[in-house]
Structure formats: structure tokens, C-alpha cells
Design a protein around this motif. Structure first.
Motif, PDB file in Angstrom:
ATOM      1  N   THR A 164       5.198  -0.768   4.504  1.00 18.97           N
ATOM      2  CA  THR A 164       5.692  -2.085   4.918  1.00 18.97           C
ATOM      3  C   THR A 164       7.216  -2.142   4.829  1.00 18.97           C
ATOM      4  OG1 THR A 164       5.512  -3.112   2.724  1.00 18.97           O
ATOM      5  CG2 THR A 164       3.556  -3.199   4.164  1.00 18.97           C
ATOM      6  N   VAL A 165       7.815  -1.171   4.138  1.00 16.05           N
ATOM      7  CA  VAL A 165       9.272  -1.115   3.998  1.00 16.05           C
ATOM      8  C   VAL A 165       9.867  -0.034   4.897  1.00 16.05           C
ATOM      9  CG1 VAL A 165      11.193  -0.775   2.381  1.00 16.05           C
ATOM     10  CG2 VAL A 165       9.104  -1.949   1.619  1.00 16.05           C
ATOM     11  N   VAL A 166       9.246   1.127   4.909  1.00 14.90           N
ATOM     12  CA  VAL A 166       9.707   2.245   5.735  1.00 14.90           C
ATOM     13  C   VAL A 166       8.483   2.840   6.445  1.00 14.90           C
ATOM     14  CG1 VAL A 166       9.658   3.860   3.772  1.00 14.90           C
ATOM     15  CG2 VAL A 166      11.021   4.416   5.797  1.00 14.90           C
ATOM     16  N   PRO A 167       8.468   2.800   7.769  1.00 12.28           N
ATOM     17  CA  PRO A 167       7.315   3.314   8.510  1.00 12.28           C
ATOM     18  C   PRO A 167       7.094   4.817   8.314  1.00 12.28           C
ATOM     19  CG  PRO A 167       8.717   1.963   9.926  1.00 12.28           C
ATOM     20  CD  PRO A 167       9.476   2.197   8.653  1.00 12.28           C
ATOM     21  N   ALA A 168       5.848   5.215   8.406  1.00 14.59           N
ATOM     22  CA  ALA A 168       5.488   6.627   8.267  1.00 14.59           C
ATOM     23  C   ALA A 168       6.261   7.489   9.257  1.00 14.59           C
ATOM     24  CB  ALA A 168       3.982   6.800   8.474  1.00 14.59           C
ATOM     25  N   GLU A 169       6.429   7.007  10.467  1.00 14.39           N
ATOM     26  CA  GLU A 169       7.139   7.773  11.491  1.00 14.39           C
ATOM     27  C   GLU A 169       8.588   8.034  11.073  1.00 14.39           C
ATOM     28  OE1 GLU A 169       3.631   5.866  13.239  1.00 14.39           O
ATOM     29  OE2 GLU A 169       5.292   5.048  12.085  1.00 14.39           O
ATOM     30  N   VAL A 170       9.192   7.092  10.379  1.00 15.88           N
ATOM     31  CA  VAL A 170      10.574   7.260   9.931  1.00 15.88           C
ATOM     32  C   VAL A 170      10.644   8.326   8.837  1.00 15.88           C
ATOM     33  CG1 VAL A 170      12.521   6.114   8.775  1.00 15.88           C
ATOM     34  CG2 VAL A 170      11.306   4.957  10.633  1.00 15.88           C
ATOM     35  N   GLU A 205       7.696  25.635  -1.516  1.00 16.31           N
ATOM     36  CA  GLU A 205       8.325  24.571  -2.281  1.00 16.31           C
ATOM     37  C   GLU A 205       8.164  23.314  -1.431  1.00 16.31           C
ATOM     38  OE1 GLU A 205      12.309  25.080  -3.639  1.00 16.31           O
ATOM     39  OE2 GLU A 205      11.912  27.043  -4.516  1.00 16.31           O
ATOM     40  N   ALA A 206       7.586  22.278  -1.998  1.00 20.80           N
ATOM     41  CA  ALA A 206       7.269  21.076  -1.232  1.00 20.80           C
ATOM     42  C   ALA A 206       7.564  19.829  -2.052  1.00 20.80           C
ATOM     43  CB  ALA A 206       5.793  21.094  -0.828  1.00 20.80           C
ATOM     44  N   VAL A 207       7.570  18.701  -1.386  1.00 21.05           N
ATOM     45  CA  VAL A 207       7.660  17.419  -2.070  1.00 21.05           C
ATOM     46  C   VAL A 207       6.501  16.537  -1.645  1.00 21.05           C
ATOM     47  CG1 VAL A 207      10.171  17.424  -2.419  1.00 21.05           C
ATOM     48  CG2 VAL A 207       9.214  16.418  -0.335  1.00 21.05           C
ATOM     49  N   ARG A 208       6.050  15.724  -2.590  1.00 20.44           N
ATOM     50  CA  ARG A 208       5.117  14.645  -2.266  1.00 20.44           C
ATOM     51  C   ARG A 208       5.963  13.385  -2.264  1.00 20.44           C
ATOM     52  NH1 ARG A 208       1.587  13.755  -6.726  1.00 20.44           N
ATOM     53  NH2 ARG A 208       2.989  12.054  -7.231  1.00 20.44           N
ATOM     54  N   VAL A 209       6.006  12.731  -1.115  1.00 20.25           N
ATOM     55  CA  VAL A 209       6.777  11.509  -0.948  1.00 20.25           C
ATOM     56  C   VAL A 209       5.795  10.343  -0.937  1.00 20.25           C
ATOM     57  CG1 VAL A 209       8.433  10.277   0.518  1.00 20.25           C
ATOM     58  CG2 VAL A 209       8.438  12.784   0.466  1.00 20.25           C
ATOM     59  N   MET A 233       0.832  -1.186   0.000  1.00 21.59           N
ATOM     60  CA  MET A 233       0.000   0.000   0.000  1.00 21.59           C
ATOM     61  C   MET A 233       0.875   1.248   0.000  1.00 21.59           C
ATOM     62  SD  MET A 233      -2.904   1.054   2.731  1.00 21.59           S
ATOM     63  CE  MET A 233      -2.639   2.640   3.449  1.00 21.59           C
ATOM     64  N   THR A 234       0.567   2.170  -0.862  1.00 24.77           N
ATOM     65  CA  THR A 234       1.340   3.406  -0.961  1.00 24.77           C
ATOM     66  C   THR A 234       0.699   4.503  -0.122  1.00 24.77           C
ATOM     67  OG1 THR A 234       2.066   2.844  -3.189  1.00 24.77           O
ATOM     68  CG2 THR A 234       2.223   5.155  -2.550  1.00 24.77           C
ATOM     69  N   THR A 235       1.541   5.173   0.640  1.00 25.15           N
ATOM     70  CA  THR A 235       1.137   6.336   1.420  1.00 25.15           C
ATOM     71  C   THR A 235       1.854   7.540   0.833  1.00 25.15           C
ATOM     72  OG1 THR A 235       0.898   4.984   3.407  1.00 25.15           O
ATOM     73  CG2 THR A 235       1.146   7.351   3.738  1.00 25.15           C
ATOM     74  N   SER A 236       1.201   8.694   0.836  1.00 25.70           N
ATOM     75  CA  SER A 236       1.808   9.924   0.333  1.00 25.70           C
ATOM     76  C   SER A 236       1.755  11.009   1.404  1.00 25.70           C
ATOM     77  CB  SER A 236       1.056  10.423  -0.903  1.00 25.70           C
ATOM     78  OG  SER A 236       1.153   9.492  -1.951  1.00 25.70           O
ATOM     79  N   PHE A 237       2.886  11.660   1.616  1.00 26.20           N
ATOM     80  CA  PHE A 237       2.970  12.815   2.499  1.00 26.20           C
ATOM     81  C   PHE A 237       3.451  14.008   1.672  1.00 26.20           C
ATOM     82  CE2 PHE A 237       4.206  10.168   6.514  1.00 26.20           C
ATOM     83  CZ  PHE A 237       2.885   9.801   6.697  1.00 26.20           C
ATOM     84  N   VAL A 238       2.914  15.191   1.958  1.00 27.51           N
ATOM     85  CA  VAL A 238       3.390  16.418   1.336  1.00 27.51           C
ATOM     86  C   VAL A 238       4.040  17.254   2.435  1.00 27.51           C
ATOM     87  CG1 VAL A 238       2.755  18.511   0.083  1.00 27.51           C
ATOM     88  CG2 VAL A 238       1.677  16.320  -0.512  1.00 27.51           C
ATOM     89  N   LEU A 239       5.325  17.572   2.211  1.00 28.69           N
ATOM     90  CA  LEU A 239       6.145  18.225   3.220  1.00 28.69           C
ATOM     91  C   LEU A 239       6.960  19.347   2.594  1.00 28.69           C
ATOM     92  CD1 LEU A 239       7.510  14.864   4.676  1.00 28.69           C
ATOM     93  CD2 LEU A 239       5.678  16.264   5.659  1.00 28.69           C
ATOM     94  N   ALA A 240       7.141  20.421   3.344  1.00 27.24           N
ATOM     95  CA  ALA A 240       7.949  21.551   2.890  1.00 27.24           C
ATOM     96  C   ALA A 240       8.950  21.904   3.981  1.00 27.24           C
ATOM     97  CB  ALA A 240       7.061  22.752   2.575  1.00 27.24           C
ATOM     98  N   GLY A 241      10.214  21.937   3.606  1.00 29.51           N
ATOM     99  CA  GLY A 241      11.267  22.267   4.566  1.00 29.51           C
ATOM    100  C   GLY A 241      12.460  22.880   3.865  1.00 29.51           C
ATOM    101  N   GLY A 242      12.258  24.027   3.253  1.00 34.43           N
ATOM    102  CA  GLY A 242      13.326  24.659   2.498  1.00 34.43           C
ATOM    103  C   GLY A 242      13.201  24.317   1.025  1.00 34.43           C
TER     104      GLY A 242
END
Length: 174
Positions: A63-69, A54-58, A1-10
Motif C-alpha cells: 500500500t506504500v510501495v507497489p510490488a512492481e516498483v 547471496e540474496a536479500v528478502r525484502v 499487508m506485508t509482501t516478501s520477495f527474495v532477490l539476488a543481484g550481486g
């Protein structure tokens, strides 16, 4: 299952470069969000005239890398105590902001921000703004670091951020 986060940090080039080195990350898309102008472009956003960050959608596989990580990496690769800037990149387009798509993401983001507050010893200014339209940046900004590995900004700013992720999250790095 794919999860997407949108984050901006510079600058989005740095976030893009770091996340592309993480196992389980399926895609990273640079773009603009959080503003009030339809179809913004790089020049308008950089001029600070659109309200966008300026942001990225990750996109990643939990199941490979937890959301918290993924979120802890975000708070490691940029300084969330700098208001509307990262280093010499100054303006609201470089703000530290998380864009939750729903209440579940907001709770995850708030928990990550709390962890960052403790890790950084306070002073975190990262904001939350509900995710609305995410405008994909021009092709030249997608995977910028891989296309421009010897560019001065990449060497001076992106490489140290990539190295922070490699050092702090080695079990998740490709």
C-alpha cells in the motif's frame, strides 16, 4: 499487508543498502538461497562451493510501495546482463536471480524481467529459481552498509547503487 520477495543481484550488501532507503520497506534480510548445502555460511558461499546466491528478502507494504516498483528497483540497482557476476564480484553466488515463492510472484517477476529487457536494450540474463530454503546470513552481514559506511567496498560499490535508486525512484525514497 506485508509482501516478501527474495532477490539476488550481486553482493547482498548493496541490495540491502538500497532497499533500506525505500518507504514501505519494513525489513531487509541478507541471506543465502538457491544452493544445495544446509546451513551455508559466508565463507562457503563466497568460495562458490554451495550453489547458493547471496540474496536479500525484502519485506514491504504494497500500500506504500507497489510490488512492481520494488522489482523495477532491483533491475535498476544491478546490471542484469552480467552472467554470474556484478563488476569485480565474480561467481555464481553473485548471479542475477529471482526466487518466486509461488505462481503469482513468478508472473510478477517475469513481467519485471520483460520490462528490464526493454529498459536495458536486451541481453538480460536474470534467471528464475523457485524459492526453497532461505538461510539468514550472519549478523555481521545484516544492514552492513549502515554498520560500515566508510568501508571501501561500500563507498565504491554500494553508494552508487543507492544513488541510482534515489535518482530514479525519488518519490519512494526516505
Amino acid at each position: 499487508m506485508t509482501t516478501s520477495f527474495v532477490l539476488a543481484g550481486g553482493c547482498f550488501w548493496c541490495l540491502d543498502a538500497a532497499y533500506r532507503n525505500v518507504r514501505g520497506v519494513q525489513d531487509v534480510v541478507s541471506g543465502y538461497t538457491g544452493g544445495d548445502v544446509a546451513n551455508p555460511n559466508y565463507e562457503l558461499v563466497c568460495a562458490g562451493r554451495t550453489g547458493h546466491a547471496e540474496a536479500v528478502r525484502v519485506d514491504f507494504d504494497e500500500t506504500v510501495v507497489p510490488a512492481e516498483v520494488i522489482l523495477d528497483m532491483f533491475f535498476t540497482m544491478h546490471d542484469p546482463r552480467q552472467l554470474n557476476r556484478q563488476g569485480n564480484d565474480i561467481g555464481t553466488q553473485y548471479r542475477s536471480t529471482m526466487f518466486p515463492a509461488d505462481a503469482e510472484q513468478r508472473a510478477l517477476f517475469e513481467a519485471a524481467r520483460d520490462r528490464a529487457e526493454e529498459a536495458w536494450g536486451g541481453g538480460v540474463v536474470t534467471t528464475m529459481q523457485p524459492l526453497e530454503e532461505f538461510w539468514v546470513a550472519e549478523e555481521a552481514h545484516q544492514d552492513f552498509f549502515a554498520k560500515n559506511p566508510t568501508q571501501g567496498y561500500c563507498l565504491a560499490v554500494a553508494v552508487p547503487k543507492v544513488n541510482k535508486i534515489r535518482a530514479g525512484f525519488s518519490e519512494y525514497v526516505l
